[in-house]
Write an enzyme that holds these catalytic residues in place. Sequence first.
Site, PDB file in Angstrom:
ATOM      1  CE1 TYR A  31       7.828  -3.373 115.495  1.00 29.72           C
ATOM      2  CE2 TYR A  31       6.396  -1.665 116.360  1.00 29.72           C
ATOM      3  CZ  TYR A  31       6.704  -2.580 115.379  1.00 29.72           C
ATOM      4  OH  TYR A  31       5.879  -2.712 114.291  1.00 29.72           O
ATOM      5  NE  ARG A  50       2.420  -8.096 119.785  1.00 26.23           N
ATOM      6  CZ  ARG A  50       1.508  -7.407 119.085  1.00 26.23           C
ATOM      7  NH1 ARG A  50       0.585  -8.050 118.384  1.00 26.23           N
ATOM      8  NH2 ARG A  50       1.517  -6.095 119.095  1.00 26.23           N
ATOM      9  NE  ARG A  98      27.732  -2.853 110.677  1.00 25.46           N
ATOM     10  CZ  ARG A  98      28.013  -3.853 109.842  1.00 25.46           C
ATOM     11  NH1 ARG A  98      29.214  -4.392 109.837  1.00 25.46           N
ATOM     12  NH2 ARG A  98      27.075  -4.307 109.019  1.00 25.46           N
ATOM     13  CG  HIS A 100      26.790  -9.441 110.557  1.00 26.10           C
ATOM     14  ND1 HIS A 100      27.718  -8.504 110.182  1.00 26.10           N
ATOM     15  CD2 HIS A 100      25.796  -9.372 109.635  1.00 26.10           C
ATOM     16  CE1 HIS A 100      27.313  -7.896 109.075  1.00 26.10           C
ATOM     17  NE2 HIS A 100      26.148  -8.404 108.729  1.00 26.10           N
ATOM     18  CE  LYS A 144       4.020  -4.389 117.235  1.00 25.64           C
ATOM     19  NZ  LYS A 144       3.714  -4.098 115.843  1.00 25.64           N
ATOM     20  CD  GLU A 176       1.071  -9.415 109.301  1.00 28.03           C
ATOM     21  OE1 GLU A 176       0.454  -9.155 110.343  1.00 28.03           O
ATOM     22  OE2 GLU A 176       2.278  -9.735 109.284  1.00 28.03           O
ATOM     23  CG  LEU A 200       2.354  -9.013 115.191  1.00 33.19           C
ATOM     24  CD1 LEU A 200       3.706  -9.445 115.750  1.00 33.19           C
ATOM     25  CD2 LEU A 200       2.180  -7.515 115.320  1.00 33.19           C
TER      26      LEU A 200
END
Length: 276
Positions: A31, A50, A98, A100, A144, A176, A200
Site C-alpha cells: 500500500y 515505491r 484460502r 498460503h 510497505k 524508525e 521504510l
Amino acid sequence: MKVLINEDIVDRENTSVDIEDRGYQFGDGVYEVVRVYEGKTYELDGHVERLFRSAKEIDLSLSFTEEGFKQNIENLVKENNLLDGGIYFQITRGVAPRSHSYDRTVAPELVAYPLYFTRPKEKQATGVTAITVEDLRWLRCDIKSLNLLYNVMMKQKAQDEEAFEGIFIRDGIVTEGTSTNIFIVKDGIYKTHPVNNMILNGITRQRIIKLLRENNLEVEEVEFTKEDLFAADEAFISSTTAEVMPICKIDDKKIGDGQVGKKTKEIYDLLINYIG
Ligand code: PDD
C-alpha cells in the site's frame, strides 16, 4: 465518496470486498498513502515507484503501467473534489480459495480512495511526545506491506500512554517510528537510520535529506543508539501526514531542553516552503 477499483472509478456504495481477497485473509498486499495539497498530489512519482518496488519484492506482478496508474489517481482526486488530505491505495494478491501458497495467474485487486485530514499545525508548533518500544517486526521493513499488526499494536501502546508515536529500537539501534521515520540532531548534524531492510525509506525522509544537502546542512545516514537518542539536542519524526513533527520528550525524558529545536524548525520551514 468515489473510489478507484482496479481501472474504474465508482461510488463507494457500489463496492464490496470479496471474503476470499488475500489482503483480507493474509494481509497479502502492499500500500501507499500520498498527500494531496490544494487539490494536487504531492510526490506521486515517488509513491508510485515505491508501490511498484514493494509489489516486485513480494513477487506480485502488476498488469498496469506506472503512468496509467498515476493518471487514475489524479482522476480520483478530481472526481472527489479533494483539496486537502490524501489518497490511500493498496494492491492485494487477489481473490482465491484460502491457501498460503499463491497462484501467479490470479489478478491483483487494486483499491484507492480519499482520506480527509489537514496539516497537524498545532502539534508541529508545540512538539509531541513519544515512547520507545522494542522492534519485533519482520526483517523486510523496506516493503510497505499491508501486514501492519505489530505497528498497529505499538501505535496503540503509544496512544494508551498518551504519546504520539512509538519509536522502534532493535538491538539497541533506533530504526524508525511505527508509521514514521526518525531523525536526531547532535552538534548541528542531522542523523537518520541508513536505507536497508530495517526501515521504510520514507518519501518525506528522502525529501528532507535532499533539502538539507541543498541547503548545506550536514546530514548523515548512520545508525544511532537509544543512548544517542536520549543524548540528542533535538529529535523529530517525518511522514506524509506528519511532515516534520518535533519530539520534545521520549519515555518522559526531555530531548534537549524539551522545546522544539532550532534545527528542527529550520528543516520544517524548508519542507513547508518546498511543498509550497
Ligand atoms: N506511513 N515508516 C513507516 C513504518 C511508515 O509506515 C511510514 C509511512 C513512514 C514514512 O514514510 P513516508 O514519508 O513515505 O510517508 C516510515 C504512512 C503515512 C501510513 O502508514 O499511514
